[in-house]
Design a protein around this motif. Structure first.
Motif, PDB file in Angstrom:
ATOM      1  N   MET A  48       8.319  -9.759  -4.445  1.00 22.25           N
ATOM      2  CA  MET A  48       7.263  -9.634  -5.451  1.00 22.25           C
ATOM      3  C   MET A  48       6.109  -8.796  -4.921  1.00 22.25           C
ATOM      4  N   GLU A  49       5.822  -8.964  -3.640  1.00 21.60           N
ATOM      5  CA  GLU A  49       4.757  -8.185  -3.027  1.00 21.60           C
ATOM      6  C   GLU A  49       5.094  -6.690  -3.050  1.00 21.60           C
ATOM      7  N   VAL A  50       6.314  -6.351  -2.678  1.00 25.07           N
ATOM      8  CA  VAL A  50       6.752  -4.954  -2.680  1.00 25.07           C
ATOM      9  C   VAL A  50       6.761  -4.400  -4.094  1.00 25.07           C
ATOM     10  N   GLU A  51       7.248  -5.202  -5.040  1.00 25.93           N
ATOM     11  CA  GLU A  51       7.294  -4.755  -6.436  1.00 25.93           C
ATOM     12  C   GLU A  51       5.895  -4.445  -6.951  1.00 25.93           C
ATOM     13  N   THR A  52       4.914  -5.247  -6.554  1.00 25.00           N
ATOM     14  CA  THR A  52       3.539  -5.028  -6.991  1.00 25.00           C
ATOM     15  C   THR A  52       2.950  -3.771  -6.359  1.00 25.00           C
ATOM     16  N   LEU A  53       3.154  -3.605  -5.060  1.00 29.77           N
ATOM     17  CA  LEU A  53       2.553  -2.477  -4.356  1.00 29.77           C
ATOM     18  C   LEU A  53       3.175  -1.146  -4.755  1.00 29.77           C
ATOM     19  N   THR A  54       4.462  -1.131  -5.073  1.00 31.64           N
ATOM     20  CA  THR A  54       5.107   0.129  -5.445  1.00 31.64           C
ATOM     21  C   THR A  54       4.625   0.657  -6.794  1.00 31.64           C
ATOM     22  N   ARG A  55       3.957  -0.189  -7.570  1.00 31.74           N
ATOM     23  CA  ARG A  55       3.431   0.256  -8.855  1.00 31.74           C
ATOM     24  C   ARG A  55       2.073   0.958  -8.722  1.00 31.74           C
ATOM     25  N   LEU A  56       1.496   0.883  -7.532  1.00 27.96           N
ATOM     26  CA  LEU A  56       0.167   1.445  -7.327  1.00 27.96           C
ATOM     27  C   LEU A  56       0.246   2.902  -6.903  1.00 27.96           C
ATOM     28  N   PRO A  57      -0.793   3.692  -7.182  1.00 29.13           N
ATOM     29  CA  PRO A  57      -0.821   5.083  -6.706  1.00 29.13           C
ATOM     30  C   PRO A  57      -0.892   5.131  -5.182  1.00 29.13           C
ATOM     31  N   GLY A  58      -0.403   6.239  -4.640  1.00 32.20           N
ATOM     32  CA  GLY A  58      -0.417   6.401  -3.190  1.00 32.20           C
ATOM     33  C   GLY A  58      -1.817   6.360  -2.609  1.00 32.20           C
ATOM     34  N   LYS A  59      -2.811   6.903  -3.330  1.00 30.44           N
ATOM     35  CA  LYS A  59      -4.184   6.903  -2.839  1.00 30.44           C
ATOM     36  C   LYS A  59      -4.713   5.482  -2.682  1.00 30.44           C
ATOM     37  N   SER A  60      -4.323   4.583  -3.608  1.00 29.34           N
ATOM     38  CA  SER A  60      -4.759   3.190  -3.504  1.00 29.34           C
ATOM     39  C   SER A  60      -4.143   2.518  -2.286  1.00 29.34           C
ATOM     40  N   LEU A  61      -2.890   2.788  -2.028  1.00 31.68           N
ATOM     41  CA  LEU A  61      -2.227   2.196  -0.864  1.00 31.68           C
ATOM     42  C   LEU A  61      -2.867   2.667   0.434  1.00 31.68           C
ATOM     43  N   MET A  62      -3.343   3.902   0.465  1.00 31.52           N
ATOM     44  CA  MET A  62      -4.001   4.388   1.677  1.00 31.52           C
ATOM     45  C   MET A  62      -5.287   3.605   1.942  1.00 31.52           C
ATOM     46  N   LYS A  63      -5.954   3.158   0.890  1.00 33.95           N
ATOM     47  CA  LYS A  63      -7.146   2.329   1.066  1.00 33.95           C
ATOM     48  C   LYS A  63      -6.771   0.925   1.526  1.00 33.95           C
ATOM     49  N   PHE A  64      -5.627   0.419   1.066  1.00 37.50           N
ATOM     50  CA  PHE A  64      -5.205  -0.928   1.423  1.00 37.50           C
ATOM     51  C   PHE A  64      -4.756  -1.040   2.881  1.00 37.50           C
ATOM     52  N   LEU A  65      -4.559   0.095   3.543  1.00 39.47           N
ATOM     53  CA  LEU A  65      -4.213   0.045   4.960  1.00 39.47           C
ATOM     54  C   LEU A  65      -5.282  -0.652   5.786  1.00 39.47           C
ATOM     55  N   CYS A  66      -6.511  -0.659   5.272  1.00 39.27           N
ATOM     56  CA  CYS A  66      -7.636  -1.250   6.002  1.00 39.27           C
ATOM     57  C   CYS A  66      -7.837  -2.729   5.676  1.00 39.27           C
ATOM     58  N   VAL A  67      -7.030  -3.301   4.779  1.00 37.19           N
ATOM     59  CA  VAL A  67      -7.231  -4.696   4.374  1.00 37.19           C
ATOM     60  C   VAL A  67      -6.929  -5.645   5.520  1.00 37.19           C
ATOM     61  N   SER A  68      -5.774  -5.466   6.151  1.00 38.17           N
ATOM     62  CA  SER A  68      -5.373  -6.333   7.266  1.00 38.17           C
ATOM     63  C   SER A  68      -4.260  -5.660   8.037  1.00 38.17           C
ATOM     64  N   LYS A  69      -3.994  -6.180   9.228  1.00 35.26           N
ATOM     65  CA  LYS A  69      -2.902  -5.654  10.047  1.00 35.26           C
ATOM     66  C   LYS A  69      -1.552  -5.893   9.375  1.00 35.26           C
ATOM     67  N   ILE A  70      -1.434  -7.009   8.657  1.00 32.72           N
ATOM     68  CA  ILE A  70      -0.181  -7.312   7.967  1.00 32.72           C
ATOM     69  C   ILE A  70       0.096  -6.273   6.893  1.00 32.72           C
ATOM     70  N   TRP A  71      -0.920  -5.964   6.099  1.00 33.19           N
ATOM     71  CA  TRP A  71      -0.737  -4.960   5.048  1.00 33.19           C
ATOM     72  C   TRP A  71      -0.480  -3.579   5.655  1.00 33.19           C
ATOM     73  N   TYR A  72      -1.168  -3.282   6.730  1.00 32.82           N
ATOM     74  CA  TYR A  72      -0.948  -1.994   7.387  1.00 32.82           C
ATOM     75  C   TYR A  72       0.507  -1.868   7.838  1.00 32.82           C
TER      76      TYR A  72
END
Length: 437
Positions: A48-72
Motif C-alpha cells: 500500500m505504501e508503494v502504491e501510494t508513493l508511485t502515484r506522486l510526481p517525481g519532484k514530490s518524491l525528491m522532497k520526501f527523501l528528507c522525511v526520514s532514513k526509512i523513506w530515503y
C-alpha cells in the motif's frame, strides 16, 4: 483512501517509521475508548505504501527523501525505482536553448502529460492543446542550428555540445557532464544490467578520406553511481562514415552511415547502412543494409521508434520545394535479415522543410495511439504559439496540437533573454524515472 479520511475525521494520524520486513508489518490501533487527543498509530503495509508513493510526481518524491532514513532508503531502492518507472505514464518533453549568439546560454527543459490513448485516437477534432511546465534549466548550454538534438533514453535526456556530453533527469534534476574525445556522442541503455553507456566514434571523415580501409575506432564510456565514469574502453569496426544521430531501442544503438569504397574504381557507391551497436556487449553487432531512399536526407534524417522497431520518416520534397505534403515511413522489420517495409502517406496540408536556417518540421516519435508526431526544429517567431502535428496512419488525418508554455509569451522571452533562432526538440513518450546515475 476511505480509511485515511475516516482517521482524519476522528483524530490526528501520525505516520511512523515503517519497517522494511514485510512479514512484521501489521496495523496497530489505539483502544477504541481512548481519551480525546490520544495519538492513533497506523503502520501501512509495504504494498500500500508503494502504491501510494508511485502515484506522486517525481519532484514530490525528491522532497520526501528528507522525511526520514526509512523513506530515503525506500525511495532510492532499486525495487521501488523499477516499480515507479513501470507505473508512471509517459510524458512529452520539450527542450530548447537560446540562440547561438544569445546570452545567457541556457538549456530549458519542459514536460507535460500526454493525451489519453482513447481520446487521441477517437477524437474527431482537428485541433487541441496540451500544457508544458518548466522542469529545469541548465546554464552554459547552447546548440548550433542543425546540430544533433536531444535524445530521451530510459528517463534521461542526453545531448552533446562540442566535446561536452550532458545527461540530465528532469524528475530528479540531476545533471551530469563529462568530456568526450570527439563530437556526436550518443547515449545507450542496457536493460539487462541496468547500465548506461555512451558511444563515441573517434575516427574522423578526414582519416577515412586519406585511408578508406582504416578500421574505425570507438570509445565506450560506462557510467556508474554518482555520474562518475567507471570505464573507457575502445571498440573497432570496419570503416564507415556516420550520417545521423543515434537512437537507442531495447539495448541497441542505431544510426545511419555510409561505407566508403575501398577503391576509387568501384562504381556505383555502396548502399547506405545502419550501424547496430550492442550496448551490453560493447560491440558493433552489424551493418544493416538499407534501401538508398531511407537516408536520402543524410544528417537531416529523422529516426524514430515505431511500435518497438527502428523506423525512418522521409519527407518527399519535389522540385526543390521547401515544404512537403507526402512522406515515406520505412520500418526495419527484421534486424537479422535486413528486411525493410515502406509505406507512403499523403498529408492533408504541407509542412515546412528547409535545410538551412529556415523552419523545418521533423518527426521524433509517436504517441501511445501510434500517431506520428511532427514538430518544428526551431521555436516560432518571438512569443508565438508552439504547435505540433499528429498524423494518424490509419485514418490518414492530421491534428494540430498547441503546446502551451513553450516560450509562447513575451514575458518568458524577456525574463530569460531569448533572442534569434532557438533550436528546439520535442520528444513524445518520455518515461518518467526517479533513478540517479
Amino acid at each position: 483512501m476511505m480509511k485515511r479520511k475516516e482517521h482524519e475525521k476522528g483524530s490526528r494520524s501520525i505516520l511512523e517509521p515503517i519497517p522494511l520486513d514485510l512479514k512484521k508489518k501489521m496495523y496497530t490501533r489505539s483502544p477504541a475508548k481512548s481519551r480525546p487527543g490520544k495519538k492513533l498509530h497506523v503502520l501501512l503495509p509495504y504494498d500500500m505504501e508503494v502504491e501510494t508513493l508511485t502515484r506522486l510526481p517525481g519532484k514530490s518524491l525528491m522532497k520526501f527523501l528528507c522525511v526520514s532514513k526509512i523513506w530515503y532508503s525506500l525511495i532510492r531502492s532499486q525495487r521501488f525505482v523499477a516499480s515507479y518507472y513501470a507505473a508512471k505514464p509517459s510524458r512529452f518533453i520539450a527542450a530548447f536553448t537560446n540562440s547561438v549568439f544569445g546570452k545567457p546560454e541556457r538549456l530549458f527543459i519542459l514536460s507535460g502529460e500526454e493525451e489519453e490513448e482513447a481520446s487521441s485516437s477517437s477524437s474527431s477534432s482537428s485541433s487541441s492543446s496540451l500544457v508544458a511546465n518548466l522542469d529545469m534549466t541548465i546554464p552554459s548550454v547552447t546548440l548550433r542550428h542543425g546540430s544533433f538534438k536531444y535524445s530521451s533514453v530510459h528517463g534521461f535526456l542526453a545531448c552533446s555540445e562540442g566535446l561536452t556530453f550532458i545527461i540530465c533527469n528532469p524528475s530528479t534534476r540531476q545533471v551530469i557532464t563529462f568530456h568526450c574525445k570527439a563530437n556526436g556522442t550518443c547515449l545507450g541503455y542496457d536493460p539487462v544490467d541496468d547500465q548506461f553507456k555512451a558511444l563515441t566514434l573517434l575516427t574522423s571523415r578526414y582519416d577515412l578520406i586519406h585511408n578508406p580501409s582504416l578500421m574505425c575506432m570507438h570509445e565506450v564510456i560506462t557510467l556508474g553511481r554518482g555520474g562518475r565514469v567507471v570505464s573507457r574502453t575502445q571498440v573497432t569496426s570496419p570503416p564507415y562514415r556516420r550520417m545521423t544521430v543515434g537512437l537507442c531501442i531495447n539495448g541497441f544503438i542505431y544510426y545511419g552511415a555510409s561505407v566508403p569504397n575501398q577503391t576509387e574504381a568501384l562504381p556505383p557507391p555502396p548502399p547506405p547502412v545502419f550501424v547496430c551497436f550492442d550496448v551490453r556487449n560493447e560491440r558493433i553487432l552489424s551493418f544493416i543494409t538499407t534501401p538508398k531512399d531511407v537516408l536520402v536526407w543524410k544528417g537531416f534524417t529523422s529516426l524514430i521508434e515505431y511500435k518497438g522497431k527502428l523506423a525512418v520518416v522521409v519527407p518527399i520534397c519535389l522540385g526543390g520545394a521547401s515544404s512537403f505534403d507526402r512522406f515515406n515511413l520505412w520500418i526495419l522489420e527484421d534486424v537479422t535479415k535486413h528486411e525493410w517495409s515502406g509505406q507512403s502517406f499523403q498529408l492533408p496540408s504541407s509542412l515546412p522543410f528547409t535545410l538551412g536556417m529556415g523552419e523545418r518540421m521533423i518527426s521524433q516519435g509517436t504517441n501511445k495511439a501510434g500517431e506520428i508526431i511532427f514538430s518544428p526544429s526551431t521555436l516560432p517567431d518571438r512569443a508565438h504559439p508552439f504547435y505540433v502535428f499528429f498524423f494518424n496512419p490509419d485514418t490518414k488525418s492530421t491534428r494540430r496540437v498547441r503546446i502551451h508554455g513553450v516560450a509562447d509569451t513575451e514575458e518568458f522571452w524577456s525574463r530569460y533573454g531569448l533572442t534569434g533562432i532557438c533550436c528546439v526538440s520535442f520528444s513524445p513518450q518520455h518515461n518518467d524515472s526517479i533513478a540517479f546515475l
